[in-house]
Design a protein around this motif. Structure first.
Motif, PDB file in Angstrom:
ATOM      1  N   GLU A 143       0.820  -1.210   0.000  1.00 48.43           N
ATOM      2  CA  GLU A 143       0.000   0.000   0.000  1.00 48.43           C
ATOM      3  C   GLU A 143       0.857   1.264   0.000  1.00 48.43           C
ATOM      4  OE1 GLU A 143      -0.533  -2.700   2.029  1.00 48.43           O
ATOM      5  OE2 GLU A 143      -2.186  -3.403   0.782  1.00 48.43           O
ATOM      6  N   GLN A 144       1.952   1.250   0.757  1.00 46.85           N
ATOM      7  CA  GLN A 144       2.851   2.404   0.768  1.00 46.85           C
ATOM      8  C   GLN A 144       3.484   2.628  -0.601  1.00 46.85           C
ATOM      9  OE1 GLN A 144       5.046   0.767   4.133  1.00 46.85           O
ATOM     10  NE2 GLN A 144       4.719   2.686   5.259  1.00 46.85           N
ATOM     11  N   LEU A 145       3.877   1.543  -1.246  1.00 50.68           N
ATOM     12  CA  LEU A 145       4.476   1.658  -2.580  1.00 50.68           C
ATOM     13  C   LEU A 145       3.463   2.169  -3.599  1.00 50.68           C
ATOM     14  CD1 LEU A 145       6.586  -1.625  -2.594  1.00 50.68           C
ATOM     15  CD2 LEU A 145       7.485   0.722  -2.587  1.00 50.68           C
ATOM     16  N   LEU A 146       2.245   1.646  -3.540  1.00 60.26           N
ATOM     17  CA  LEU A 146       1.203   2.101  -4.467  1.00 60.26           C
ATOM     18  C   LEU A 146       0.872   3.574  -4.258  1.00 60.26           C
ATOM     19  CD1 LEU A 146      -1.231  -0.946  -4.616  1.00 60.26           C
ATOM     20  CD2 LEU A 146      -0.033   0.107  -6.546  1.00 60.26           C
ATOM     21  N   GLU A 147       0.794   3.992  -3.002  1.00 60.96           N
ATOM     22  CA  GLU A 147       0.502   5.396  -2.713  1.00 60.96           C
ATOM     23  C   GLU A 147       1.594   6.292  -3.279  1.00 60.96           C
ATOM     24  OE1 GLU A 147       0.614   9.190  -1.144  1.00 60.96           O
ATOM     25  OE2 GLU A 147       2.085   7.732  -0.426  1.00 60.96           O
ATOM     26  N   TYR A 148       2.849   5.900  -3.102  1.00 64.84           N
ATOM     27  CA  TYR A 148       3.983   6.676  -3.616  1.00 64.84           C
ATOM     28  C   TYR A 148       3.946   6.710  -5.148  1.00 64.84           C
ATOM     29  CZ  TYR A 148       8.783   8.339  -4.157  1.00 64.84           C
ATOM     30  OH  TYR A 148       9.896   9.076  -4.495  1.00 64.84           O
ATOM     31  N   LYS A 149       3.712   5.550  -5.753  1.00 65.74           N
ATOM     32  CA  LYS A 149       3.646   5.484  -7.220  1.00 65.74           C
ATOM     33  C   LYS A 149       2.527   6.375  -7.746  1.00 65.74           C
ATOM     34  CE  LYS A 149       2.503   2.766 -11.207  1.00 65.74           C
ATOM     35  NZ  LYS A 149       1.441   3.652 -11.678  1.00 65.74           N
ATOM     36  N   ASN A 150       1.358   6.283  -7.151  1.00 65.06           N
ATOM     37  CA  ASN A 150       0.211   7.073  -7.617  1.00 65.06           C
ATOM     38  C   ASN A 150       0.435   8.579  -7.431  1.00 65.06           C
ATOM     39  OD1 ASN A 150      -1.151   4.770  -8.424  1.00 65.06           O
ATOM     40  ND2 ASN A 150      -2.221   4.554  -6.494  1.00 65.06           N
ATOM     41  N   ARG A 151       1.240   8.937  -6.458  1.00 66.74           N
ATOM     42  CA  ARG A 151       1.546  10.347  -6.210  1.00 66.74           C
ATOM     43  C   ARG A 151       2.536  10.897  -7.241  1.00 66.74           C
ATOM     44  NH1 ARG A 151       5.072  11.506  -1.446  1.00 66.74           N
ATOM     45  NH2 ARG A 151       4.287   9.488  -0.807  1.00 66.74           N
ATOM     46  N   HIS A 152       3.471  10.067  -7.698  1.00 69.01           N
ATOM     47  CA  HIS A 152       4.549  10.559  -8.557  1.00 69.01           C
ATOM     48  C   HIS A 152       4.465  10.117 -10.020  1.00 69.01           C
ATOM     49  CE1 HIS A 152       6.785  12.434  -5.320  1.00 69.01           C
ATOM     50  NE2 HIS A 152       6.524  11.369  -4.585  1.00 69.01           N
ATOM     51  N   TYR A 153       3.836   9.005 -10.295  1.00 66.80           N
ATOM     52  CA  TYR A 153       3.731   8.498 -11.673  1.00 66.80           C
ATOM     53  C   TYR A 153       2.458   9.041 -12.311  1.00 66.80           C
ATOM     54  CZ  TYR A 153       7.703   5.316 -11.496  1.00 66.80           C
ATOM     55  OH  TYR A 153       8.979   4.793 -11.454  1.00 66.80           O
ATOM     56  N   THR A 154       2.493  10.333 -12.605  1.00 65.05           N
ATOM     57  CA  THR A 154       1.341  11.010 -13.190  1.00 65.05           C
ATOM     58  C   THR A 154       1.727  11.571 -14.550  1.00 65.05           C
ATOM     59  OG1 THR A 154       1.943  13.095 -12.124  1.00 65.05           O
ATOM     60  CG2 THR A 154       0.444  11.632 -10.907  1.00 65.05           C
ATOM     61  N   ALA A 155       0.734  11.858 -15.371  1.00 65.46           N
ATOM     62  CA  ALA A 155       0.992  12.384 -16.714  1.00 65.46           C
ATOM     63  C   ALA A 155       1.744  13.705 -16.675  1.00 65.46           C
ATOM     64  CB  ALA A 155      -0.329  12.542 -17.468  1.00 65.46           C
ATOM     65  N   ASN A 156       1.432  14.562 -15.715  1.00 63.34           N
ATOM     66  CA  ASN A 156       2.108  15.859 -15.664  1.00 63.34           C
ATOM     67  C   ASN A 156       3.496  15.781 -15.025  1.00 63.34           C
ATOM     68  OD1 ASN A 156       1.305  15.482 -13.044  1.00 63.34           O
ATOM     69  ND2 ASN A 156       0.406  17.502 -12.774  1.00 63.34           N
ATOM     70  N   ASN A 157       3.933  14.570 -14.654  1.00 66.32           N
ATOM     71  CA  ASN A 157       5.261  14.362 -14.090  1.00 66.32           C
ATOM     72  C   ASN A 157       6.085  13.416 -14.968  1.00 66.32           C
ATOM     73  OD1 ASN A 157       7.010  15.073 -11.968  1.00 66.32           O
ATOM     74  ND2 ASN A 157       6.648  13.131 -10.937  1.00 66.32           N
ATOM     75  N   CYS A 158       5.684  13.343 -16.253  1.00 67.89           N
ATOM     76  CA  CYS A 158       6.271  12.364 -17.168  1.00 67.89           C
ATOM     77  C   CYS A 158       6.653  13.028 -18.486  1.00 67.89           C
ATOM     78  CB  CYS A 158       5.242  11.267 -17.429  1.00 67.89           C
ATOM     79  SG  CYS A 158       5.752  10.006 -18.603  1.00 67.89           S
ATOM     80  N   VAL A 159       7.767  12.580 -19.036  1.00 69.48           N
ATOM     81  CA  VAL A 159       8.176  12.990 -20.379  1.00 69.48           C
ATOM     82  C   VAL A 159       8.396  11.723 -21.178  1.00 69.48           C
ATOM     83  CG1 VAL A 159       9.972  14.100 -21.760  1.00 69.48           C
ATOM     84  CG2 VAL A 159       9.310  15.092 -19.566  1.00 69.48           C
ATOM     85  N   ILE A 160       7.775  11.662 -22.341  1.00 67.42           N
ATOM     86  CA  ILE A 160       7.987  10.542 -23.256  1.00 67.42           C
ATOM     87  C   ILE A 160       8.690  11.104 -24.474  1.00 67.42           C
ATOM     88  CG2 ILE A 160       6.899   8.787 -24.710  1.00 67.42           C
ATOM     89  CD1 ILE A 160       4.567   8.780 -22.676  1.00 67.42           C
ATOM     90  N   SER A 161       9.828  10.524 -24.806  1.00 64.87           N
ATOM     91  CA  SER A 161      10.541  10.960 -26.004  1.00 64.87           C
ATOM     92  C   SER A 161      10.798   9.755 -26.899  1.00 64.87           C
ATOM     93  CB  SER A 161      11.853  11.659 -25.639  1.00 64.87           C
ATOM     94  OG  SER A 161      12.734  10.772 -24.994  1.00 64.87           O
ATOM     95  N   VAL A 162      10.627   9.983 -28.185  1.00 64.88           N
ATOM     96  CA  VAL A 162      10.827   8.934 -29.177  1.00 64.88           C
ATOM     97  C   VAL A 162      11.761   9.485 -30.237  1.00 64.88           C
ATOM     98  CG1 VAL A 162       9.695   7.431 -30.859  1.00 64.88           C
ATOM     99  CG2 VAL A 162       8.504   8.046 -28.742  1.00 64.88           C
ATOM    100  N   ALA A 163      12.796   8.739 -30.543  1.00 66.00           N
ATOM    101  CA  ALA A 163      13.750   9.162 -31.566  1.00 66.00           C
ATOM    102  C   ALA A 163      13.913   8.027 -32.582  1.00 66.00           C
ATOM    103  CB  ALA A 163      15.091   9.476 -30.928  1.00 66.00           C
ATOM    104  N   GLY A 164      14.129   8.418 -33.824  1.00 64.19           N
ATOM    105  CA  GLY A 164      14.349   7.416 -34.857  1.00 64.19           C
ATOM    106  C   GLY A 164      13.456   7.629 -36.043  1.00 64.19           C
ATOM    107  N   ASN A 165      13.296   6.604 -36.816  1.00 63.80           N
ATOM    108  CA  ASN A 165      12.527   6.634 -38.050  1.00 63.80           C
ATOM    109  C   ASN A 165      11.041   6.471 -37.742  1.00 63.80           C
ATOM    110  OD1 ASN A 165      11.785   6.561 -40.713  1.00 63.80           O
ATOM    111  ND2 ASN A 165      12.316   4.391 -40.976  1.00 63.80           N
ATOM    112  N   ILE A 166      10.482   7.524 -37.148  1.00 61.79           N
ATOM    113  CA  ILE A 166       9.074   7.474 -36.772  1.00 61.79           C
ATOM    114  C   ILE A 166       8.488   8.887 -36.890  1.00 61.79           C
ATOM    115  CG2 ILE A 166       9.468   7.809 -34.293  1.00 61.79           C
ATOM    116  CD1 ILE A 166       7.264   5.576 -33.913  1.00 61.79           C
ATOM    117  N   GLU A 167       7.265   8.969 -37.361  1.00 61.38           N
ATOM    118  CA  GLU A 167       6.602  10.251 -37.531  1.00 61.38           C
ATOM    119  C   GLU A 167       5.949  10.683 -36.231  1.00 61.38           C
ATOM    120  OE1 GLU A 167       6.748  12.107 -40.335  1.00 61.38           O
ATOM    121  OE2 GLU A 167       8.074  10.534 -41.109  1.00 61.38           O
ATOM    122  N   PHE A 168       5.805  11.974 -36.035  1.00 55.95           N
ATOM    123  CA  PHE A 168       5.236  12.524 -34.814  1.00 55.95           C
ATOM    124  C   PHE A 168       3.831  11.960 -34.544  1.00 55.95           C
ATOM    125  CE2 PHE A 168       2.792  15.651 -32.391  1.00 55.95           C
ATOM    126  CZ  PHE A 168       3.596  15.776 -31.266  1.00 55.95           C
TER     127      PHE A 168
END
Length: 170
Positions: A143-168
């Protein structure tokens, strides 16, 4: 790259090691994939995959051929968004993380780095070692781990970057 702005500097005194422990646990099954399926499917698609936790970030990485991007991204996103945090897997992984701590204790460079950080940032969360403490990792609950994850693993705390032969749009 799937990068979360969370690491040991975000942990309070009682949460030391949570970020790193969660990094390990996200590879240990999700709603859609078992641990073996995660590893087997990523390997089947020829993906090179890994993760690491630092003081300021936790990063999940995979590299694959363009034609395998979609299934690899589905696996990674499912394990990050919908992890099971199975109690048995948590207990098994405790041992893995504690062994990693012991291995670092035998590395003079790691010991020196940790000592410098602890002394320079004494009393600040930036002094926290990424691996945490054996006592905290041994006793943290699901429960402590889930609470911590849910607090920090949010969309506004995440950056997704993709590089290579792929279109935006892809």
């Amino acid at each position: 790259n799937i990068l979360f702005n969370v690491g040991s500097c975000n942990e309070n005194e009682n949460e030391q090691g949570y970020s790193h422990f969660i990094e390990h646990l996200l590879f240990k099954s999700s709603e859609k994939f078992s641990t073996i399926e995660i590893m087997d499917k990523l390997s089947y698609y020829g993906a090179d995959f890994n993760a690491y936790t630092a003081r300021t970030v936790t990063r999940y990485i995979f590299k694959c051929l363009k034609e395998n991007f979609e299934p690899c991204f589905e696996i990674y996103s499912n394990m990050i968004i919908h992890p099971k945090f199975d109690s048995e897997e948590i207990d098994k992984e405790r041992g893995v993380v504690i062994e990693e701590m012991k291995k670092c204790d035998d590395d003079p460079t790691e010991v020196l780095y940790r000592t410098v950080m602890e002394n320079y940032y004494h009393g600040e969360s930036y002094a926290h070692d990424e691996l945490g403490t054996e006592e905290i990792i041994s006793n943290v609950s699901r429960e402590q781990l889930l609470e911590y994850k849910n607090r920090h693993y949010t969309a506004n705390n995440c950056v997704i970057s993709v590089a290579g032969n792929i279109e935006f749009d892809e």
